[in-house]
Design a protein around this motif. Sequence first.
Motif, PDB file in Angstrom:
ATOM      1  N   ARG A 107      25.051  10.540  37.224  1.00 46.06           N
ATOM      2  CA  ARG A 107      26.223   9.663  37.207  1.00 46.06           C
ATOM      3  C   ARG A 107      25.832   8.205  37.346  1.00 46.06           C
ATOM      4  NH1 ARG A 107      30.009  12.681  34.879  1.00 46.06           N
ATOM      5  NH2 ARG A 107      30.415  14.629  35.988  1.00 46.06           N
ATOM      6  N   ARG A 108      24.642   7.846  36.908  1.00 50.81           N
ATOM      7  CA  ARG A 108      24.161   6.488  37.101  1.00 50.81           C
ATOM      8  C   ARG A 108      24.721   5.549  36.047  1.00 50.81           C
ATOM      9  NH1 ARG A 108      17.856   6.176  38.290  1.00 50.81           N
ATOM     10  NH2 ARG A 108      18.541   4.100  38.967  1.00 50.81           N
ATOM     11  N   GLU A 109      25.008   4.332  36.459  1.00 52.42           N
ATOM     12  CA  GLU A 109      25.438   3.307  35.524  1.00 52.42           C
ATOM     13  C   GLU A 109      24.232   2.821  34.728  1.00 52.42           C
ATOM     14  OE1 GLU A 109      28.525   2.293  35.075  1.00 52.42           O
ATOM     15  OE2 GLU A 109      29.400   3.508  36.676  1.00 52.42           O
ATOM     16  N   LEU A 110      24.479   2.358  33.505  1.00 51.05           N
ATOM     17  CA  LEU A 110      23.383   1.848  32.680  1.00 51.05           C
ATOM     18  C   LEU A 110      22.685   0.667  33.350  1.00 51.05           C
ATOM     19  CD1 LEU A 110      25.071   2.032  29.159  1.00 51.05           C
ATOM     20  CD2 LEU A 110      23.272   3.527  30.027  1.00 51.05           C
ATOM     21  N   THR A 111      23.437  -0.195  33.989  1.00 50.33           N
ATOM     22  CA  THR A 111      22.816  -1.346  34.651  1.00 50.33           C
ATOM     23  C   THR A 111      21.961  -0.912  35.839  1.00 50.33           C
ATOM     24  OG1 THR A 111      24.886  -1.647  35.867  1.00 50.33           O
ATOM     25  CG2 THR A 111      24.540  -3.037  33.922  1.00 50.33           C
ATOM     26  N   ALA A 112      22.293   0.237  36.459  1.00 49.65           N
ATOM     27  CA  ALA A 112      21.492   0.738  37.570  1.00 49.65           C
ATOM     28  C   ALA A 112      20.121   1.223  37.099  1.00 49.65           C
ATOM     29  CB  ALA A 112      22.225   1.865  38.293  1.00 49.65           C
ATOM     30  N   LEU A 113      20.002   1.504  35.804  1.00 53.53           N
ATOM     31  CA  LEU A 113      18.712   1.918  35.247  1.00 53.53           C
ATOM     32  C   LEU A 113      17.798   0.734  34.980  1.00 53.53           C
ATOM     33  CD1 LEU A 113      19.963   4.544  32.622  1.00 53.53           C
ATOM     34  CD2 LEU A 113      19.280   4.934  34.995  1.00 53.53           C
ATOM     35  N   GLY A 114      18.350  -0.473  35.000  1.00 52.47           N
ATOM     36  CA  GLY A 114      17.555  -1.669  34.749  1.00 52.47           C
ATOM     37  C   GLY A 114      18.018  -2.466  33.544  1.00 52.47           C
ATOM     38  N   MET A 115      19.054  -1.986  32.842  1.00 50.12           N
ATOM     39  CA  MET A 115      19.564  -2.735  31.690  1.00 50.12           C
ATOM     40  C   MET A 115      20.304  -3.979  32.162  1.00 50.12           C
ATOM     41  SD  MET A 115      21.142  -0.117  28.891  1.00 50.12           S
ATOM     42  CE  MET A 115      20.361   1.465  28.556  1.00 50.12           C
ATOM     43  N   THR A 116      20.179  -5.040  31.398  1.00 55.47           N
ATOM     44  CA  THR A 116      21.028  -6.198  31.638  1.00 55.47           C
ATOM     45  C   THR A 116      22.457  -5.841  31.254  1.00 55.47           C
ATOM     46  OG1 THR A 116      20.721  -7.082  29.413  1.00 55.47           O
ATOM     47  CG2 THR A 116      19.116  -7.758  31.106  1.00 55.47           C
ATOM     48  N   ALA A 117      23.400  -6.619  31.743  1.00 59.98           N
ATOM     49  CA  ALA A 117      24.801  -6.357  31.411  1.00 59.98           C
ATOM     50  C   ALA A 117      25.030  -6.446  29.912  1.00 59.98           C
ATOM     51  CB  ALA A 117      25.699  -7.347  32.154  1.00 59.98           C
ATOM     52  N   GLU A 118      24.332  -7.385  29.250  1.00 60.01           N
ATOM     53  CA  GLU A 118      24.495  -7.552  27.801  1.00 60.01           C
ATOM     54  C   GLU A 118      23.966  -6.331  27.047  1.00 60.01           C
ATOM     55  OE1 GLU A 118      23.046  -9.656  29.832  1.00 60.01           O
ATOM     56  OE2 GLU A 118      24.418 -11.376  29.879  1.00 60.01           O
ATOM     57  N   THR A 119      22.770  -5.862  27.416  1.00 58.13           N
ATOM     58  CA  THR A 119      22.197  -4.695  26.745  1.00 58.13           C
ATOM     59  C   THR A 119      23.040  -3.450  26.999  1.00 58.13           C
ATOM     60  OG1 THR A 119      19.954  -5.592  26.895  1.00 58.13           O
ATOM     61  CG2 THR A 119      20.150  -3.225  26.551  1.00 58.13           C
ATOM     62  N   ALA A 120      23.502  -3.280  28.237  1.00 62.67           N
ATOM     63  CA  ALA A 120      24.331  -2.122  28.571  1.00 62.67           C
ATOM     64  C   ALA A 120      25.620  -2.125  27.754  1.00 62.67           C
ATOM     65  CB  ALA A 120      24.637  -2.108  30.065  1.00 62.67           C
ATOM     66  N   LEU A 154      20.108   8.706  28.202  1.00 63.15           N
ATOM     67  CA  LEU A 154      21.087   9.358  27.335  1.00 63.15           C
ATOM     68  C   LEU A 154      22.206  10.000  28.143  1.00 63.15           C
ATOM     69  CD1 LEU A 154      18.876  10.945  24.530  1.00 63.15           C
ATOM     70  CD2 LEU A 154      20.565   9.135  24.281  1.00 63.15           C
ATOM     71  N   TYR A 155      21.859  10.630  29.255  1.00 65.12           N
ATOM     72  CA  TYR A 155      22.904  11.249  30.068  1.00 65.12           C
ATOM     73  C   TYR A 155      23.777  10.203  30.741  1.00 65.12           C
ATOM     74  CZ  TYR A 155      22.048  16.193  29.528  1.00 65.12           C
ATOM     75  OH  TYR A 155      21.988  17.458  29.007  1.00 65.12           O
ATOM     76  N   ALA A 156      23.203   9.086  31.135  1.00 65.71           N
ATOM     77  CA  ALA A 156      24.029   7.999  31.651  1.00 65.71           C
ATOM     78  C   ALA A 156      24.991   7.519  30.567  1.00 65.71           C
ATOM     79  CB  ALA A 156      23.149   6.851  32.128  1.00 65.71           C
ATOM     80  N   GLY A 157      24.520   7.527  29.312  1.00 61.55           N
ATOM     81  CA  GLY A 157      25.384   7.160  28.192  1.00 61.55           C
ATOM     82  C   GLY A 157      26.480   8.183  27.945  1.00 61.55           C
ATOM     83  N   LEU A 158      26.165   9.478  28.098  1.00 61.87           N
ATOM     84  CA  LEU A 158      27.184  10.517  27.896  1.00 61.87           C
ATOM     85  C   LEU A 158      28.335  10.363  28.887  1.00 61.87           C
ATOM     86  CD1 LEU A 158      25.146  13.799  27.227  1.00 61.87           C
ATOM     87  CD2 LEU A 158      26.301  12.334  25.570  1.00 61.87           C
ATOM     88  N   ASN A 159      28.022   9.849  30.075  1.00 58.96           N
ATOM     89  CA  ASN A 159      29.076   9.659  31.076  1.00 58.96           C
ATOM     90  C   ASN A 159      30.119   8.639  30.626  1.00 58.96           C
ATOM     91  OD1 ASN A 159      28.078  11.483  33.025  1.00 58.96           O
ATOM     92  ND2 ASN A 159      26.625   9.959  33.773  1.00 58.96           N
ATOM     93  N   GLU A 192      14.443  -2.673  25.129  1.00 63.83           N
ATOM     94  CA  GLU A 192      14.755  -3.518  23.979  1.00 63.83           C
ATOM     95  C   GLU A 192      15.711  -2.731  23.092  1.00 63.83           C
ATOM     96  OE1 GLU A 192      10.970  -4.358  22.025  1.00 63.83           O
ATOM     97  OE2 GLU A 192      11.438  -2.862  20.494  1.00 63.83           O
ATOM     98  N   LEU A 193      16.774  -3.378  22.685  1.00 67.45           N
ATOM     99  CA  LEU A 193      17.803  -2.710  21.885  1.00 67.45           C
ATOM    100  C   LEU A 193      17.883  -3.351  20.516  1.00 67.45           C
ATOM    101  CD1 LEU A 193      20.113  -0.669  21.629  1.00 67.45           C
ATOM    102  CD2 LEU A 193      21.643  -2.408  22.605  1.00 67.45           C
TER     103      LEU A 193
END
Length: 348
Positions: free
Chosen positions: A108-121, A149-154, A294-295
Motif C-alpha cells: 500500500r505504499r505511495e509512489l513518492t514513498a518509493l523515492g519518486m518525485t511528485a512530478e514523476t509520480a 508496479l503494485y504501488a501503481g495498481l493501488n 527516470e521516466l
Amino acid sequence: MPEQLLERAVSLRATDIHLEPVQEGVRIRLRVDGVLLPGGVVDREEGRQLCSRIKVRAGMDIAQRMLPQDGSFRAGLAGRDWDVRVSSQPTICGEKLVLRLLPGEPVRRELTALGMTAETAAEFARLLGRRQGLVLVTGPTGCGKTTTLYAGLNLLDVAHLNIMTLEDPVEYRMPDIIQTQVNYRGGLDFAAGLKGALRQDPDVILVGEIRDRETAAISVRAALTGHLVLATLHTLDSRAAVARLVEMGCAPYQVAAALNGVLAQRLVRSPCSCQGGCQRCLYSGYYGRTGVFELLVLTPAHRSAILRGEPLPAPPVSLLEDCRAKLEQGLTDAEEMRRLALSLEGGE
C-alpha cells in the motif's frame, strides 16, 4: 531454530537468508539493503538439522539433496504475516538454501514513498490511468520493479476493473485482483498464461517479466487491442527498452503504436544517521534504500524516431540526474552514486 533465524532476519530488515555449506559447517548470510552481510556459522550437524527443518516446513523432499528444489511456507513474524520462499541448490560442499522473505499483506505504499518525485509520480500515474497501451518498468533483478508496479495498481479502480497478473512468483497478494503464478513444469509459462488471461475479459494485465519473443509479441498485441499492459523488462535504462522489444521480434511500427512509457529504476542505499557505523545499521554506515527513477513518456517525436530507427530523445531526468538530486538532499552518498554510474556503464 528456524523461527529464531527468521525472527532475527526480520528484525534486521533482511530480504534473503543464505545458508551456505562451508568446511567448518553452515555459514549464514543475510541480505540487508541489497548487500550480503555475515550472520555467523553453525556447526555441520546443527546446520544439517536447520536445513532439514526448513525443507520439511516448505514441503520439500529432505532426502533429495542432489537436485534443485523449491518450496514455500507462511510464518507469523514480528506481528506480521510473511511468505517465505525456499530454494535449494546442490554444491560441491553440500546443499545450499536461500530463503526469501516477502510481506504477506498487500503493498500500500505511495509512489513518492518509493523515492519518486511528485512530478514523476504524477506522470507515471497518468500513464496508468490510460485505458490501453504498454507501460514498462525496467532495471536489474532486485531493484524494486514489482513493488513499483503494485504501488501503481493501488491507484487503479479495482472495484470496476478486471485486473489480472502473471508472475513468477507472486510476490505480493492483493485480494481485489486476479493473480496467477506461472508453472513451467505444468506447461504454464508467461506466454501461455497471457493467452489465457486475454480470454478472461481483462482491463489491465500485469506481466511479471517479458522474457521471450512470444511473450513480447502477445503483450504488444494486447496493448494494441484495448488493454492496459504493465510489464517488467531487464534493460539498463528507459530508452534501451525500445531496442529490446525490437530485438525480441516486435515490429517498430507496433512498438511505436503500443508503448506509452518506460520507467527505469534502481535502488541506492541511504546513509545511517550515525555517520560511521552503529548497531542499528549493522556497522555498514547505511540504513534503508531509496529508489532513483527516470521516466520516458512517449511523444510523437519518440514514435517517429522508433519508426525511423533513430536514437530516442532523452527523458527529462536521467537515473544519474535523479541520483544526484538525492545526493544533494542527503538521501544517498557519493559512493552509491559511483556504483550506479558503473552499473549504467555495464561495470557491475
